[in-house]
Write an enzyme that holds these catalytic residues in place. Structure first.
Site, short mmCIF file in Angstrom:
data_model
loop_
_atom_site.label_atom_id
_atom_site.label_comp_id
_atom_site.label_asym_id
_atom_site.label_seq_id
_atom_site.Cartn_x
_atom_site.Cartn_y
_atom_site.Cartn_z
N HIS A 109 32.41 22.17 42.92
CA HIS A 109 33.29 22.20 41.74
C HIS A 109 34.16 23.46 41.79
CE1 HIS A 109 34.64 21.38 37.69
NE2 HIS A 109 34.44 22.65 37.41
N ASP A 145 29.23 18.14 36.02
CA ASP A 145 29.36 19.52 36.50
C ASP A 145 28.21 20.40 36.02
OD1 ASP A 145 31.71 18.79 37.80
OD2 ASP A 145 32.92 19.19 36.03
C1 GAR Z 1 38.23 20.28 45.47
O1 GAR Z 1 38.88 21.40 44.99
C2 GAR Z 1 36.92 20.06 44.72
O2 GAR Z 1 36.28 21.25 44.38
C3 GAR Z 1 37.41 19.34 43.49
O3 GAR Z 1 38.40 18.46 43.95
C4 GAR Z 1 38.99 19.01 45.13
C5 GAR Z 1 38.91 17.98 46.22
O4 GAR Z 1 39.65 18.39 47.34
N1 GAR Z 1 36.35 18.66 42.83
C6 GAR Z 1 36.30 18.43 41.52
O5 GAR Z 1 37.17 18.79 40.75
C7 GAR Z 1 35.07 17.67 41.05
N2 GAR Z 1 34.92 17.82 39.63
P1 GAR Z 1 39.38 17.77 48.78
O6 GAR Z 1 39.45 16.23 48.62
O7 GAR Z 1 40.48 18.28 49.62
O8 GAR Z 1 38.02 18.21 49.22
#
Ligand code: GAR
Length: 210
Positions: A109, A145
């Site tokens: 997160h 979360d």
């Molecule tokens: C990342 O920043 C992750 O931490 C976030 O989405 C992004 C995905 O990027 N996750 C959340 O917000 C979950 N609540 P990615 O597809 O490039 O890994």
């Protein structure tokens, strides 16, 4: 090696970090399956490039959230998955699924939990004027979360930061934190006790990155 299934919905840069870490023969986990609930997710392409099996489960075809998750669960089990990593998977999971994978499902997160649960974490961090921000890897619980924290990485908030600049700084930290935390779990060195994670003595991660 511990068999890992990764659930994604989009870009998959954290998936890429896990795939890259798993290239090291000494890394204790391997990615055996990548599942997406979005057909065109860029992460699917990343997995195919390194010959990791992929699957797409279209949640819009299911009336019931649990039916969707039953198929998800069946695919993970068929592949022999032992640990699930959520990596930008943007569907809320039911308590049924979360319990099935209790203490065997990790999430990343983009904030220092328990601050800034939910979406738009970087915008909210800037609005609140926090001086440090970062990311968290935790075991998944039914509340969004929420769950025992495995590791966190801190980044500074700099004068003149935009949400984009801050998000890029946090993302870089995410890519180091997620493999480090998965390694701890796969090595059996991060165990949940009384709803907090205890790290084995001598295995404490470097405080600069985790
Ligand atoms: C990342 O920043 C992750 O931490 C976030 O989405 C992004 C995905 O990027 N996750 C959340 O917000 C979950 N609540 P990615 O597809 O490039 O890994």
């Amino acid at each position: 090696k511990t068999k890992v299934g990764v659930l994604i919905s989009g870009r998959g840069s954290n998936l890429q970090a896990l795939l890259d870490a798993a290239q090291d023969p000494d890394f204790p986990a391997e990615v055996v399956l990548v599942l997406s609930n979005k057909a065109g997710a860029q992460g699917l392409e990343r997995a195919r490039k390194v010959d990791v099996p992929t699957g797409f489960i279209d949640h819009t075809l299911y009336e019931d959230r649990e039916d969707f998750e039953k198929d998800l669960d069946a695919k993970l089990r068929e592949a022999g998955v032992q640990i699930v990593c959520l990596a930008g998977f943007m569907r809320i999971l039911t308590p049924w699924f979360v319990e099935k994978w209790r203490d065997r499902m990790l999430n990343i997160h983009p904030s220092l939990l328990p601050a800034f649960k939910g979406v738009h974490t970087h915008e909210r961090a800037l609005e609140q004027g926090v001086r440090v921000h970062g990311c968290t890897v935790h075991f998944v619980r039914a509340e969004m979360d929420d769950g025992p924290i495995i590791g966190q990485a801190v980044v500074p908030v700099l004068a003149g930061d935009t949400p984009e600049a801050l998000s890029a700084r946090v993302l870089e930290a995410e890519h180091k934190l997620y493999p480090a935390c998965l390694k701890l779990v796969a090595d059996g060195k991060a165990r949940v006790s009384a709803e907090a994670v205890r790290i084995a003595e001598g295995s404490e991660p470097d405080s600069e990155t985790v």
